[in-house]
Enzyme design. Structure first.
Site, PDB file in Angstrom:
ATOM      1  N   ARG A 191      32.286  14.877  25.769  1.00  0.00           N
ATOM      2  CA  ARG A 191      31.005  15.045  26.002  1.00  0.00           C
ATOM      3  C   ARG A 191      30.307  14.302  27.416  1.00  0.00           C
ATOM      4  O   ARG A 191      29.211  14.368  27.940  1.00  0.00           O
ATOM      5  CB  ARG A 191      30.058  14.344  25.002  1.00  0.00           C
ATOM      6  CG  ARG A 191      30.199  14.911  23.733  1.00  0.00           C
ATOM      7  CD  ARG A 191      29.437  16.278  23.743  1.00  0.00           C
ATOM      8  NE  ARG A 191      29.482  16.782  22.357  1.00  0.00           N
ATOM      9  CZ  ARG A 191      30.340  17.956  21.976  1.00  0.00           C
ATOM     10  NH1 ARG A 191      31.112  18.724  22.799  1.00  0.00           N
ATOM     11  NH2 ARG A 191      30.548  18.203  20.843  1.00  0.00           N
ATOM     12  N   GLN A 192      31.559  13.797  28.487  1.00  0.00           N
ATOM     13  CA  GLN A 192      31.277  13.429  29.589  1.00  0.00           C
ATOM     14  C   GLN A 192      30.352  11.890  29.723  1.00  0.00           C
ATOM     15  O   GLN A 192      29.791  11.874  30.572  1.00  0.00           O
ATOM     16  CB  GLN A 192      30.630  14.518  30.393  1.00  0.00           C
ATOM     17  CG  GLN A 192      31.302  15.705  30.445  1.00  0.00           C
ATOM     18  CD  GLN A 192      30.596  16.998  31.266  1.00  0.00           C
ATOM     19  OE1 GLN A 192      30.083  16.684  32.241  1.00  0.00           O
ATOM     20  NE2 GLN A 192      30.994  18.193  30.852  1.00  0.00           N
ATOM     21  N   HIS A 193      30.738  11.168  28.551  1.00  0.00           N
ATOM     22  CA  HIS A 193      29.970   9.984  28.542  1.00  0.00           C
ATOM     23  C   HIS A 193      31.228   8.784  28.576  1.00  0.00           C
ATOM     24  O   HIS A 193      31.410   8.606  27.668  1.00  0.00           O
ATOM     25  CB  HIS A 193      29.255   9.896  27.294  1.00  0.00           C
ATOM     26  CG  HIS A 193      28.144  11.026  27.222  1.00  0.00           C
ATOM     27  ND1 HIS A 193      27.710  11.418  25.879  1.00  0.00           N
ATOM     28  CD2 HIS A 193      27.287  11.747  27.985  1.00  0.00           C
ATOM     29  CE1 HIS A 193      26.775  12.153  25.813  1.00  0.00           C
ATOM     30  NE2 HIS A 193      26.645  12.404  27.335  1.00  0.00           N
ATOM     31  N   ILE A 194      31.471   8.423  29.747  1.00  0.00           N
ATOM     32  CA  ILE A 194      32.353   7.606  30.253  1.00  0.00           C
ATOM     33  C   ILE A 194      31.856   6.051  29.738  1.00  0.00           C
ATOM     34  O   ILE A 194      31.001   5.655  30.500  1.00  0.00           O
ATOM     35  CB  ILE A 194      32.891   7.766  31.307  1.00  0.00           C
ATOM     36  CG1 ILE A 194      33.486   9.113  31.524  1.00  0.00           C
ATOM     37  CG2 ILE A 194      34.261   6.774  31.360  1.00  0.00           C
ATOM     38  CD1 ILE A 194      33.604   9.298  33.182  1.00  0.00           C
TER      39      ILE A 194
ATOM     40  N   HIS B  46      31.918  10.171  23.712  1.00  0.00           N
ATOM     41  CA  HIS B  46      31.408  10.856  22.491  1.00  0.00           C
ATOM     42  C   HIS B  46      32.389  11.879  22.104  1.00  0.00           C
ATOM     43  O   HIS B  46      31.788  13.346  22.480  1.00  0.00           O
ATOM     44  CB  HIS B  46      30.144  11.112  22.635  1.00  0.00           C
ATOM     45  CG  HIS B  46      29.222   9.709  22.712  1.00  0.00           C
ATOM     46  ND1 HIS B  46      28.257   9.673  23.648  1.00  0.00           N
ATOM     47  CD2 HIS B  46      29.341   8.504  21.924  1.00  0.00           C
ATOM     48  CE1 HIS B  46      27.736   8.374  23.395  1.00  0.00           C
ATOM     49  NE2 HIS B  46      28.222   7.871  22.457  1.00  0.00           N
TER      50      HIS B  46
END
Length: 547
Positions: free
Chosen positions: A479-482, A327
């Site tokens: 956003r650290q959403h892999i 994201h």
């Protein structure tokens, strides 16, 4: 002919929320389970004390300070993602942050636990973008409910999560396990002011207990959910690992898996791992689950080459490591003209979703706007001191900024692009001699079109709030959403796993987590990964019973 003796019925690689959920389901069914985790076991007391004693606190607006302030371990055998572990080779940096410790990244996640909505599963057929899932929302709906119960989710029943202010959405067959957290003065004030412009508030479903839940106490409103909940009111993956161990599962920490073995017939036969001292160890099982998150999972598969599998495990399609999504976002800092007092309660809870879904997705991506309910006092103080503000003026200005400074962030949906990928570095290795992850990432005109729409919303927000825009950052914030690196699909030629998350190439190996998701939506993916993991475990147990 006797069956060769194995070390366990099931080996699970990765001890985060997905691995923990599956381990519990396997152990409850009486299966012998070994869980391997690359990092160490950490205690809440240790992390809280290290955070409290740090000269720099975690900051959501200053990545440099966030790295310095991280209270999690950084031993040589598992270099921290807060350093230069991730090798960036693309035009856009993808500096994601994940934890290699027992319990995984949910130790420091913001605790947002959203469902996707039905149209998120049909992005290509509805809007001509990205990929469709091999099934729809209805197939996953009951698993969402089970995942919400397992993770202890609190939320607002009957809320329209489309952001349109209408009836309950998406469809639910079960209520939230716990009611939502109370709103703060800040949230109530923003609701009034932004509502005049047609922006409908949505309160975020989250993993914080609003009543005693299992061994978790009720949320006390601490504002440092990232990096750690000090009282364990917020869910983290270590809770399911603890439960799995109580049920008989065996955990091996500081065990870095570096090779997966497969027989000529496609069956996975064993794994190799290294301890911090460099010693090598081998384990066998009848069934395997790879749950090492969206960077480490594809890296391990691609490293596991052999004469039979020269391109790595589960990679006959060539899709392993490809379709990396996240994201990628932007943010805005404003100074209010009145005191609104951010910092009361959890770090994030209020979002605006006016552009979550619609025909516009043909032209620009869905996105959410979130209010970061944080007060980075150390950032304010450092900036003021650098400008020469001292003494009573410093104190007064810190108080003013703490009461009036707000940060809004936008998370944009990204598309699965084959060129965006994770590969093992050919030149850089860690202390154990294992290749570092190399990341190529980019965004398209589709993302930029979303950015322009988001900036318009930022300016509308500032006008409605009678606030001064201090800065707008459009530099591709992560956003650290892999998601997406072991993508799901019905066609083995263009996907890695099938609709049950079982690898097309290997009948006894499944991949768990957000890396299998064919689309990203604009929402945090943890709950979707958890629902998929429970569904995976059910399918896996059925397969084991039938064999």
């Amino acid at each position: 002919m006797s069956t060769p003796k194995v070390d366990a019925d099931v080996i699970i690689i990765g001890s985060g929320v997905m691995g923990g959920l599956i381990a519990c389901q396997m152990a409850k069914a009486g299966k012998s389970v070994i869980i391997l985790e690359a990092g160490p076991r950490v205690s809440r007391q240790e992390i809280v004390e290290r955070f409290r004693n740090s000269p720099f606190k975690m900051s959501l607006t200053n990545i440099k300070l966030q790295g310095v302030g991280s209270p999690y371990p950084n031993p040589p055998h598992i270099p921290s993602t807060y350093g230069d572990y991730l090798q960036q080779v693309g035009p856009v940096k993808y500096p994601t942050k994940y934890l290699r410790v027992v319990g995984g990244t949910t130790w420091h996640f913001g605790s947002a636990l959203w469902r996707m909505i039905p149209n998120d599963f049909k992005l290509n057929s509805l809007y001509g973008r990205g990929r469709d899932w091999p099934f729809g929302y209805d197939e996953l709906e009951s698993w969402y409910g089970k995942a919400e119960h397992e993770l202890g989710v609190s939320g607002v029943d009957g809320q329209d999560e489309s952001g349109q202010g209408g009836n309950a959405w998406p469809p639910r067959s079960t209520p939230f396990p716990m009611p939502g957290l109370p709103t703060s003065y800040l949230f109530d004030r923003l609701t009034t002011m932004l509502g005049r412009g047609g922006y409908n508030p949505v309160l975020e479903p989250n993993g914080r207990a609003t009543k005693p839940w299992g061994k978790r106490p009720m949320c006390g409103g601490n504002n440092n959910c990232n990096p750690v909940c000090p009282i364990a009111a917020k869910y983290d993956g270590s809770m399911h690992i603890d439960e799995a161990e109580r049920l008989g599962a065996r955990l091996l920490d500081n065990a870095v898996v570096y090779h997966i073995e497969a027989a000529d017939d496609g069956r996975i036969t064993g794994i190799w791992y290294k301890k911090p001292d460099g010693s090598e160890h081998h384990l066998t099982a009848n069934y395997f689950v790879l749950a090492a998150y969206g960077i480490e999972s594809p890296k391990l598969l691609l490293m596991s080459t052999s004469e039979k599998y020269p391109n790595g495990i589960a990679n006959s399609s060539g899709e392993v490591g490809r379709n990396l999504m996240g994201h990628t976002g932007i943010s805005m800092n404003v100074m209010m003209s009145e005191d609104v007092w951010p910092g009361q309660g959890p770090t994030e809870l209020l979002v605006y979703l006016n552009n979550r879904d619609g025909a516009f997705r043909k032209d620009f991506p869905s996105y959410k706007i979130k209010v970061r309910n944080t007060v980075p006092t150390a950032d304010y103080a450092a900036s003021l001191i650098e400008k020469g503000v001292l003494g009573s003026k410093l104190d007064a200005e810190i108080r003013r900024q703490s009461a009036r400074s707000l940060n809004f962030a936008i998370d944009f949906e990204t598309l699965p692009l084959a060129e965006n990928r994770v590969t093992p570095s050919k030149t850089k290795k860690d202390a154990l001699g294992i290749p570092l992850p190399e990341i190529y990432y980019s965004v398209t005109d589709y993302w930029h079109a979303g950015k322009e729409e988001g900036i318009k919303d930022f300016h509308k927000f500032a006008e409605l709030l009678n606030a001064e825009i201090m800065s707008i950052d459009t530099k591709f914030q992560d956003r650290q959403h892999i998601m997406g690196t072991t993508i799901m699909g019905d066609d083995p030629h263009n996907s890695v796993v099938d609709s049950h998350c079982r690898t097309h190439d290997h009948p006894n190996m499944w991949i768990a987590g957000t890396s299998v998701m064919p689309s990203a939506s604009c929402m945090n993916p943890t709950l979707t990964g958890a629902a998929l993991s429970l569904r995976l475990a059910d399918h896996m147990l059925q397969t084991m019973s039938a064999s």
